[in-house]
Write a protein that holds these residues in place. Structure first.
Motif, PDB file in Angstrom:
ATOM      1  N   GLY A  37      46.913  17.872  72.502  1.00 10.46           N
ATOM      2  CA  GLY A  37      47.839  18.120  73.614  1.00 10.46           C
ATOM      3  C   GLY A  37      48.054  19.604  73.848  1.00 10.46           C
ATOM      4  N   THR A  41      46.884  21.507  77.224  1.00 13.34           N
ATOM      5  CA  THR A  41      47.908  22.158  78.045  1.00 13.34           C
ATOM      6  C   THR A  41      47.403  23.477  78.612  1.00 13.34           C
ATOM      7  OG1 THR A  41      49.685  21.150  76.777  1.00 13.34           O
ATOM      8  CG2 THR A  41      50.246  23.112  78.028  1.00 13.34           C
ATOM      9  N   VAL A  46      45.834  19.398  84.652  1.00 16.39           N
ATOM     10  CA  VAL A  46      46.518  18.107  84.699  1.00 16.39           C
ATOM     11  C   VAL A  46      47.791  18.198  83.857  1.00 16.39           C
ATOM     12  CG1 VAL A  46      46.267  15.651  84.222  1.00 16.39           C
ATOM     13  CG2 VAL A  46      44.283  16.980  84.907  1.00 16.39           C
ATOM     14  N   GLU A  47      48.883  17.612  84.342  1.00 18.01           N
ATOM     15  CA  GLU A  47      50.138  17.734  83.624  1.00 18.01           C
ATOM     16  C   GLU A  47      50.473  16.513  82.771  1.00 18.01           C
ATOM     17  OE1 GLU A  47      53.273  18.700  86.267  1.00 18.01           O
ATOM     18  OE2 GLU A  47      52.217  20.401  87.116  1.00 18.01           O
ATOM     19  N   GLY A  48      50.136  15.338  83.221  1.00 20.94           N
ATOM     20  CA  GLY A  48      50.556  14.117  82.528  1.00 20.94           C
ATOM     21  C   GLY A  48      49.883  13.881  81.190  1.00 20.94           C
ATOM     22  N   GLY A  49      48.582  14.059  81.129  1.00 25.76           N
ATOM     23  CA  GLY A  49      47.834  13.776  79.902  1.00 25.76           C
ATOM     24  C   GLY A  49      48.229  14.641  78.718  1.00 25.76           C
ATOM     25  N   VAL A  51      50.952  16.320  78.179  1.00 25.28           N
ATOM     26  CA  VAL A  51      52.334  16.057  77.773  1.00 25.28           C
ATOM     27  C   VAL A  51      52.407  14.761  76.980  1.00 25.28           C
ATOM     28  CG1 VAL A  51      54.647  15.534  78.631  1.00 25.28           C
ATOM     29  CG2 VAL A  51      53.320  17.370  79.670  1.00 25.28           C
ATOM     30  N   THR A  52      51.659  13.756  77.417  1.00 21.94           N
ATOM     31  CA  THR A  52      51.620  12.490  76.695  1.00 21.94           C
ATOM     32  C   THR A  52      51.051  12.679  75.298  1.00 21.94           C
ATOM     33  OG1 THR A  52      51.320  11.327  78.791  1.00 21.94           O
ATOM     34  CG2 THR A  52      50.773  10.120  76.783  1.00 21.94           C
TER      35      THR A  52
END
Length: 64
Positions: A37, A41, A46-49, A51-52
């Motif tokens: 992660g 970052t 991409v923001e969702g992946g 952060v997950t």
């Protein structure tokens, strides 16, 4: 004035114990998730992946 109820003292339950082998697996998965992660970052847009992955890694680290 009504009398107070008397209750038996509540016996505390033991903590949930994790087998040492599974604790090691959770630690490795947590470190890998936090690392993946963190790298994602700073290398992707991409923001969702990412952060997950950070959240999942953090959850596994708290399991140890």
């Amino acid at each position: 004035m009504p009398e107070e109820e008397t209750r038996a003292p509540v016996k505390p339950r033991p903590a949930f114990l994790i087998d040492p082998n599974w604790r090691g697996v959770a630690t490795v998965l947590g470190v890998l998730g936090l690392g993946a992660g963190g790298v994602a970052t700073f290398t992707t847009d991409v923001e969702g992946g990412p952060v997950t992955m950070l959240v999942i890694g953090l959850i596994f680290m708290f399991m140890r």
